[in-house]
Write a protein that holds these residues in place. Structure first.
Motif, PDB file in Angstrom:
ATOM      1  N   GLU A  34     -15.732   2.746   2.867  1.00 13.27           N
ATOM      2  CA  GLU A  34     -15.409   3.807   3.823  1.00 13.27           C
ATOM      3  C   GLU A  34     -13.901   3.998   3.989  1.00 13.27           C
ATOM      4  OE1 GLU A  34     -17.679   5.711   5.577  1.00 13.27           O
ATOM      5  OE2 GLU A  34     -19.358   4.778   4.542  1.00 13.27           O
ATOM      6  N   SER A  35     -13.102   3.232   3.237  1.00 12.66           N
ATOM      7  CA  SER A  35     -11.629   3.283   3.313  1.00 12.66           C
ATOM      8  C   SER A  35     -11.115   3.050   4.729  1.00 12.66           C
ATOM      9  CB  SER A  35     -11.097   4.613   2.771  1.00 12.66           C
ATOM     10  OG  SER A  35     -11.497   4.795   1.437  1.00 12.66           O
ATOM     11  N   LEU A  36     -11.644   2.017   5.364  1.00 13.22           N
ATOM     12  CA  LEU A  36     -11.288   1.710   6.747  1.00 13.22           C
ATOM     13  C   LEU A  36     -10.390   0.476   6.828  1.00 13.22           C
ATOM     14  CD1 LEU A  36     -14.822   2.196   8.311  1.00 13.22           C
ATOM     15  CD2 LEU A  36     -12.911   3.805   8.354  1.00 13.22           C
ATOM     16  N   GLU A  37      -9.411   0.527   7.736  1.00  9.96           N
ATOM     17  CA  GLU A  37      -8.531  -0.617   7.953  1.00  9.96           C
ATOM     18  C   GLU A  37      -9.318  -1.711   8.656  1.00  9.96           C
ATOM     19  OE1 GLU A  37      -4.597   0.075   9.548  1.00  9.96           O
ATOM     20  OE2 GLU A  37      -4.833   2.203   9.083  1.00  9.96           O
ATOM     21  N   ILE A  38      -9.274  -2.914   8.092  1.00  9.40           N
ATOM     22  CA  ILE A  38     -10.103  -4.014   8.575  1.00  9.40           C
ATOM     23  C   ILE A  38      -9.710  -4.495   9.971  1.00  9.40           C
ATOM     24  CG2 ILE A  38      -8.748  -5.881   7.554  1.00  9.40           C
ATOM     25  CD1 ILE A  38     -11.522  -7.074   6.691  1.00  9.40           C
ATOM     26  N   GLN A  39      -8.436  -4.342  10.354  1.00 13.22           N
ATOM     27  CA  GLN A  39      -7.995  -4.905  11.627  1.00 13.22           C
ATOM     28  C   GLN A  39      -8.298  -4.025  12.839  1.00 13.22           C
ATOM     29  OE1 GLN A  39      -5.977  -3.881   9.217  1.00 13.22           O
ATOM     30  NE2 GLN A  39      -4.182  -2.855  10.026  1.00 13.22           N
ATOM     31  N   LEU A  40      -8.679  -2.775  12.643  1.00  5.78           N
ATOM     32  CA  LEU A  40      -8.968  -1.901  13.772  1.00  5.78           C
ATOM     33  C   LEU A  40     -10.359  -2.204  14.330  1.00  5.78           C
ATOM     34  CD1 LEU A  40      -7.543   1.503  12.498  1.00  5.78           C
ATOM     35  CD2 LEU A  40      -6.479  -0.154  14.050  1.00  5.78           C
ATOM     36  N   PRO A  41     -10.460  -2.449  15.641  1.00  7.33           N
ATOM     37  CA  PRO A  41     -11.755  -2.847  16.195  1.00  7.33           C
ATOM     38  C   PRO A  41     -12.841  -1.784  16.038  1.00  7.33           C
ATOM     39  CG  PRO A  41     -10.162  -2.462  17.962  1.00  7.33           C
ATOM     40  CD  PRO A  41      -9.418  -2.393  16.665  1.00  7.33           C
ATOM     41  N   GLU A  42     -12.474  -0.501  16.113  1.00  3.33           N
ATOM     42  CA  GLU A  42     -13.492   0.538  15.953  1.00  3.33           C
ATOM     43  C   GLU A  42     -14.087   0.511  14.547  1.00  3.33           C
ATOM     44  OE1 GLU A  42      -9.444   2.750  15.777  1.00  3.33           O
ATOM     45  OE2 GLU A  42     -10.297   1.032  16.820  1.00  3.33           O
ATOM     46  N   ASN A  43     -13.289   0.120  13.555  1.00  2.00           N
ATOM     47  CA  ASN A  43     -13.814   0.008  12.196  1.00  2.00           C
ATOM     48  C   ASN A  43     -14.747  -1.190  12.059  1.00  2.00           C
ATOM     49  OD1 ASN A  43     -12.279   2.244  11.640  1.00  2.00           O
ATOM     50  ND2 ASN A  43     -10.668   1.123  10.586  1.00  2.00           N
ATOM     51  N   GLY A  44     -14.413  -2.282  12.757  1.00  2.00           N
ATOM     52  CA  GLY A  44     -15.299  -3.444  12.759  1.00  2.00           C
ATOM     53  C   GLY A  44     -16.648  -3.111  13.368  1.00  2.00           C
ATOM     54  N   VAL A  45     -16.644  -2.384  14.478  1.00  2.00           N
ATOM     55  CA  VAL A  45     -17.895  -1.982  15.125  1.00  2.00           C
ATOM     56  C   VAL A  45     -18.659  -1.020  14.221  1.00  2.00           C
ATOM     57  CG1 VAL A  45     -18.880  -0.707  17.079  1.00  2.00           C
ATOM     58  CG2 VAL A  45     -17.086  -2.410  17.473  1.00  2.00           C
ATOM     59  N   TYR A  46     -17.948  -0.089  13.600  1.00  5.15           N
ATOM     60  CA  TYR A  46     -18.592   0.877  12.706  1.00  5.15           C
ATOM     61  C   TYR A  46     -19.307   0.158  11.554  1.00  5.15           C
ATOM     62  CZ  TYR A  46     -19.178   4.920   9.625  1.00  5.15           C
ATOM     63  OH  TYR A  46     -19.702   5.889   8.814  1.00  5.15           O
ATOM     64  N   ALA A  47     -18.647  -0.829  10.970  1.00  5.94           N
ATOM     65  CA  ALA A  47     -19.265  -1.584   9.872  1.00  5.94           C
ATOM     66  C   ALA A  47     -20.518  -2.319  10.359  1.00  5.94           C
ATOM     67  CB  ALA A  47     -18.266  -2.558   9.265  1.00  5.94           C
ATOM     68  N   LEU A  48     -20.473  -2.892  11.549  1.00  8.61           N
ATOM     69  CA  LEU A  48     -21.646  -3.582  12.092  1.00  8.61           C
ATOM     70  C   LEU A  48     -22.777  -2.586  12.374  1.00  8.61           C
ATOM     71  CD1 LEU A  48     -19.898  -6.118  14.507  1.00  8.61           C
ATOM     72  CD2 LEU A  48     -20.919  -6.612  12.274  1.00  8.61           C
ATOM     73  N   LEU A  49     -22.424  -1.406  12.868  1.00 14.73           N
ATOM     74  CA  LEU A  49     -23.432  -0.360  13.073  1.00 14.73           C
ATOM     75  C   LEU A  49     -24.090   0.036  11.753  1.00 14.73           C
ATOM     76  CD1 LEU A  49     -21.556   1.915  15.631  1.00 14.73           C
ATOM     77  CD2 LEU A  49     -23.769   0.821  16.043  1.00 14.73           C
ATOM     78  N   LEU A  50     -23.287   0.193  10.702  1.00 15.30           N
ATOM     79  CA  LEU A  50     -23.840   0.541   9.384  1.00 15.30           C
ATOM     80  C   LEU A  50     -24.766  -0.565   8.870  1.00 15.30           C
ATOM     81  CD1 LEU A  50     -20.726   2.090   7.571  1.00 15.30           C
ATOM     82  CD2 LEU A  50     -22.749   3.303   8.445  1.00 15.30           C
ATOM     83  N   MET A  51     -24.373  -1.817   9.078  1.00 14.69           N
ATOM     84  CA  MET A  51     -25.216  -2.927   8.636  1.00 14.69           C
ATOM     85  C   MET A  51     -26.549  -2.931   9.384  1.00 14.69           C
ATOM     86  SD  MET A  51     -22.219  -5.797   8.307  1.00 14.69           S
ATOM     87  CE  MET A  51     -23.307  -7.188   8.129  1.00 14.69           C
ATOM     88  N   ALA A  52     -26.508  -2.705  10.692  1.00 18.28           N
ATOM     89  CA  ALA A  52     -27.738  -2.672  11.482  1.00 18.28           C
ATOM     90  C   ALA A  52     -28.627  -1.502  11.047  1.00 18.28           C
ATOM     91  CB  ALA A  52     -27.400  -2.560  12.971  1.00 18.28           C
TER      92      ALA A  52
END
Length: 161
Positions: free
Chosen positions: A134-152
């Motif tokens: 998704e070309s997302l910066e790993i350190q941004l918390p919204e990207n971390g949440v987005y990745a967890l949402l995609l996994m779920a």
């Protein structure tokens, strides 16, 4: 079954200090909230050395803790909130709420307690792969949440009732 909620916290850590600088969390409908956090004075080291964290930016743009706590009480009451399990999220949440003399209205659990079919290493690999795809910066918390949402979502945890 209620839809899972997720949380990620960006933080500053030096030899002398550890404190949150930004937080993102998901809501029941899958939407997200993100805030920059205004630090408490007692969190800052006396020597002022915070690496590349801009305290002036946090103070000017950050949400006061009392407002953050109010939002979290509204959005996550009596929830289990899942985190990637890599960061000191539980310590950071305790730091936020204890600074205001309160208890967190939610429990924190690692994503491994929600997605049971994969090891923690496999889950982390998948999370990093999603961030990369998704070309997302790993350190941004919204990207971390987005990745967890995609996994779920991949695990079928957001199917319509």
């Amino acid at each position: 079954m209620p839809k899972p909620r997720f949380l990620d916290i960006e933080y500053c850590q030096t030899e002398d200090t550890l404190f949150p600088v930004a937080m993102a969390w998901s809501l029941e409908d899958g939407q997200m909230k993100t805030v920059v956090i205004a630090p408490m004075e007692e969190w800052l080291p006396e020597d002022g050395d915070l690496g590349d964290v801009d305290v002036d930016y946090l103070a000017e743009q950050g949400v006061p803790l009392i407002e953050l706590i109010h939002e979290l009480h509204q959005d996550l009451p009596d929830q289990t909130v899942y985190v990637d399990g890599l960061d000191p999220d539980e310590i950071l949440v305790d730091l936020i709420f204890s600074a205001m003399g309160q208890e967190a209205p939610f429990e924190i659990a690692p994503i491994t307690e929600l997605i049971l079919g994969l090891s923690s290493d496999a889950l982390e690999d998948r999370r990093r792969q999603l961030l990369f795809e998704e070309s997302l910066e790993i350190q941004l918390p919204e990207n971390g949440v987005y990745a967890l949402l995609l996994m779920a979502q991949e695990e079928g945890l957001f199917e319509d009732d």
